[in-house]
Design an enzyme around this catalytic site. Structure first.
Site, mmCIF file in Angstrom:
data_model
loop_
_atom_site.group_PDB
_atom_site.id
_atom_site.type_symbol
_atom_site.label_atom_id
_atom_site.label_comp_id
_atom_site.label_asym_id
_atom_site.label_seq_id
_atom_site.Cartn_x
_atom_site.Cartn_y
_atom_site.Cartn_z
ATOM 1 N N PHE A 360 0.814 -1.213 0.000
ATOM 2 C CA PHE A 360 0.000 0.000 0.000
ATOM 3 C C PHE A 360 0.852 1.271 0.000
ATOM 4 C CE2 PHE A 360 1.038 0.060 4.455
ATOM 5 C CZ PHE A 360 0.935 1.397 4.827
ATOM 6 N N GLU A 387 -5.053 -4.151 -1.690
ATOM 7 C CA GLU A 387 -6.492 -3.964 -1.539
ATOM 8 C C GLU A 387 -6.831 -2.577 -1.017
ATOM 9 O OE1 GLU A 387 -5.599 -7.529 0.924
ATOM 10 O OE2 GLU A 387 -4.360 -6.602 -0.631
ATOM 11 N N CYS A 492 9.557 3.042 2.482
ATOM 12 C CA CYS A 492 10.701 2.183 2.740
ATOM 13 C C CYS A 492 11.980 2.967 2.997
ATOM 14 C CB CYS A 492 10.901 1.214 1.580
ATOM 15 S SG CYS A 492 11.095 2.016 -0.027
#
Length: 738
Positions: A360, A387, A492
């Protein structure tokens, strides 16, 4: 019109080749389009909706003698009788489609015809039937008591080109009597422009017609609503309003996507590389055209501020730009005359069907890391977006089709663990690229590797920074605030922990002052610098980690848990949070926080008789004091390096100092994949070296650089060739080789 001739010279109409199709509509379309090319028209003779469909030849719709005049000898004048059986004898042609294991298989029961082909298919009544508006007019006129011929007469007053017959009106009336008011619009059977335009226009039309609240799958070039009743809400984290719903696709839909990718592979891999390159160039232009729409979609689903969303698309666009030049780096090697008359060369070939599983954090950048490079190398691709943020992936898919990507080359299937397992297990998928949480990444690598697939798995990442006492305070604080709180800490490259060498007090006060200046607001607001976290569950988890850290002895310097944003009372907002006196045993340090939380640790110079504060205030210049200080700093750096190397989830580390000696020591001894010197960790450019290492990356080839973009999605083939010339022929005149 491609009509074959039989031995006696009469035209022969060929049946469509048997095949396998994703769904019933695709099978019918395939048979219909092939029939048009041969000069006949098919119609549905029999249909059991979910199991079988029988298609027969419509024989061109030719009528004979609609009125039969009685014999004059009978003495009866001006009497008319309706001729029975006025159409031609039934044509024996028959095609049968059956649903087998989730896919539709076409069989030709009888491929012969008993009539000549139509010379001009546009003359057939089915070539121009009834529009949606005309369907409703038929309904109204039927209710008013008009007969089919009267209805047709009135319809032709507004549309003189209408070629429909009373039979078509009877069919519509029959459906209306059954209560079916959504009679399908009959399109023209005339050949359309180009396959590329057909794919794009069909996709756009389906996109407009689909339920906007439910995200479709992309299978075989068509946006298909999932048959699954289960779905997940996509929620705007700033308002908690439902943006859309993502279906949990069923296994048959995934198999259909895999079949579509496999079927498109032979044609796509044999497409000239320059043609594939032009499509990628076009995709690049379209992404730049719609970059604002993409950024808005990312902000609405993810919550990050518009500037961060815009920058994310730009970073993904760098990979697309790099993919435009893959033709050069895919070249093989040639070695002539390795032995007498023998040459050897190597070529790079696509793997086949590849798949990507996205997190996500970056709704656009991660998909753009994956499928542009894969398809540029000649592979077909199945993408499973997160999702939580599917919108950007769907927009990118629409742009790819607009760019001219053929049907089936890119497919998108939504779902959760069931789809993930199916990707790992499916025998036609040759390679999987994964970015996401550590447990899921380890599972994907293990399960997919057991099926002998290539895997690149980039998982949960922690990045640390070491701040030396001699670091430039202004530049260092700017870097720590941007890397620690930018993007809500949900990226990240975020720095989650800072290790301060020496005294922490001056740094802590300045860091607190900078963090308090960050403006927290919805991502769409102009002044916003920090948006909400991704969900209520994510916020609750972050708050629990903060509370457990406080109970374990951490000191709360800045609390962002109770921040309020006017006009967005339901939003999942968290302000910048700073925790000091953190130790390596605390859960907040061992786990990935994924939020705007900065952890501060302190390493003192225990071996130094002269404190560093005194050293930088007094600036002693004697050689003995300088050597002693450098030795103490080196000892402290060793301790910081041990902290970093002791955390198995650390992937990147930075150091801020003016000492080249200390920086070189840090660079050499820290065990991470990416090192920053006076700069935070950043996402690498697509053509640079890979950055993943240690348990944060598992797999065969990393996700970036030449290895990730070319080597992962291609395989080498060595060819050794020999051509026997005339001078090497055998004595009996024959060749000794091919």
């Amino acid at each position: 019109m491609d009509v074959q001739n039989s031995i006696d010279g009469t035209p022969q109409m060929l049946p469509p080749p048997p095949g396998t199709f994703i769904d019933r509509e695709e099978l019918i379309k395939y048979v219909g389009e092939f029939a048009v090319s041969q000069g006949y028209v098919v119609t549905i003779k029999q249909s059991k909706r979910d199991k079988v469909v029988v298609l027969g030849c419509d024989r061109g719709g030719v009528y004979r003698n609609r009125r039969k005049v009685t014999d004059e000898s009978s003495g009866v004048e001006n009497t008319r009788q309706r001729k029975t059986g006025s159409r031609l004898t039934n044509c024996p042609f028959e095609a049968v489609g059956k649903k087998e294991e989730g896919l539709w298989v076409l069989h030709i029961r009888t491929g012969t015809h008993n009539h000549e082909p139509l010379r001009n298919i546009s003359e057939h009544p089915s070539a121009r039937r009834l529009s949606e508006n005309e369907i409703f007019l038929i309904k109204e006129m039927t209710e008013a008591g008009l007969k089919p011929r009267q209805i047709l007469k009135r319809l032709r007053q507004t549309n003189p080109e209408l070629r429909s017959t009373p039979k078509h009106v009877y069919n519509v009336k029959a459906k209306l009597r059954q209560g079916n008011t959504t009679v399908r619009n009959f399109k023209s059977l005339a050949p359309q422009t180009t396959a590329v335009e057909n794919n794009f226009q069909a996709a756009v039309e389906q996109t407009r017609q689909r339920n906007s609240s439910r995200v479709p799958n992309l299978i075989g070039g068509r946006f298909v609503d999932s048959q699954s009743f289960a779905s997940i809400d996509v929620v705007n984290p700033a308002t908690e309003e439902v943006v859309s719903r993502v279906p949990l696709s069923i296994d048959e839909e995934f198999k259909a996507a895999a079949f579509a990718a496999k079927r498109a592979l032979p044609s796509w891999r044999s497409t000239p590389i320059t043609t594939r390159q032009r499509i990628i160039f076009k995709l690049q232009d379209l992404i730049r055209r719609d970059i604002d729409k993409l950024a808005m979609t990312i902000t609405a689903e993810h919550g990050k501020v518009l500037k961060d969303a815009y920058d994310e698309v730009l970073r993904g666009l760098e990979v697309v730009e790099n993919a435009c030049g893959l033709a050069i780096v895919q070249m093989g090697q040639f070695t002539p005359n390795i032995s007498k008359g023998i040459d050897s060369y190597s070529i790079r070939e696509p793997l086949g069907v590849c798949a990507g599983i996205c997190p996500f954090e970056f709704p656009a950048m991660i998909p753009l890391w994956m499928f542009p490079a894969a398809i540029a190398c000649g592979n077909t691709f199945i993408l499973k977006p997160s999702e939580q943020v599917p919108g950007a992936s769907m927009m990118l898919a629409e742009l790819a089709m607009e760019a001219g990507l053929p049907s089936g080359v890119l497919n998108i299937v939504h779902g959760n663990n069931d789809i993930l397992n199916a990707i790992c297990d499916h025998e036609d998928i040759k390679a999987i690229s994964f970015v996401g949480p550590t447990p899921a990444g380890a599972f994907v690598h293990s399960r997919a590797s057991a099926h002998r697939k290539r895997v690149q798995s980039n998982t949960g990442i922690k990045n640390l920074a070491v701040v030396m006492p001699d670091a430039n305070m202004g530049a260092t604080l700017n870097a720590l605030v941007a890397a620690g709180f930018g993007g809500g800490g949900q990226k990240c490259a975020a720095i989650s922990t800072v290790v301060f060498i020496g005294s922490l007090s001056p740094w802590e006060d300045k860091l607190l002052e900078r963090a308090r200046q960050i403006k927290v607001n919805a991502g769409t607001e102009e002044e916003a610098e920090l948006g909400p976290v991704s969900s209520k569950q994510a916020k609750e988890r972050i708050c629990q980690l903060i509370q457990k850290s406080i109970e374990s002895g951490a000191r709360l310097v800045l609390d962002g848990r109770l921040v309020a944003v006017a006009g967005y009372n339901q939003g999942n907002f968290m302000g910048p949070t700073i925790l000091s006196d953190v130790t390596v045993n605390m859960d907040c340090y061992k786990e990935e926080i994924s939020g705007p939380v900065l952890l501060c640790m302190q390493v003192c110079n225990l071996n130094n008789d002269h404190s560093l504060d005194v050293f930088f205030v007094v600036m002693a210049i004697t050689i003995q004091i300088l050597l002693t200080t450098l030795h103490a700093q080196a000892d402290s750096v060793d301790e910081a390096i041990n902290i970093i190397n002791g955390n198995k989830y650390v992937s990147g580390a930075s150091i801020f100092t003016i000492s080249g000696l200390i920086a070189r020591k840090f660079q050499s001894e820290v065990e991470v994949g990416q090192v920053g010197i006076n700069a935070p960790i950043s996402d690498p450019l697509p053509f640079t070296s890979s950055f993943g290492s240690r348990p944060t990356f598992t797999g065969d080839v990393n996700i970036d650089g030449k290895a990730g973009l070319i080597h992962f999605y291609t395989q080498m083939k060595r060819v050794t060739q020999q051509w026997i010339g005339i001078e090497n022929t055998t004595a009996d005149g024959g060749n000794s080789g091919p």
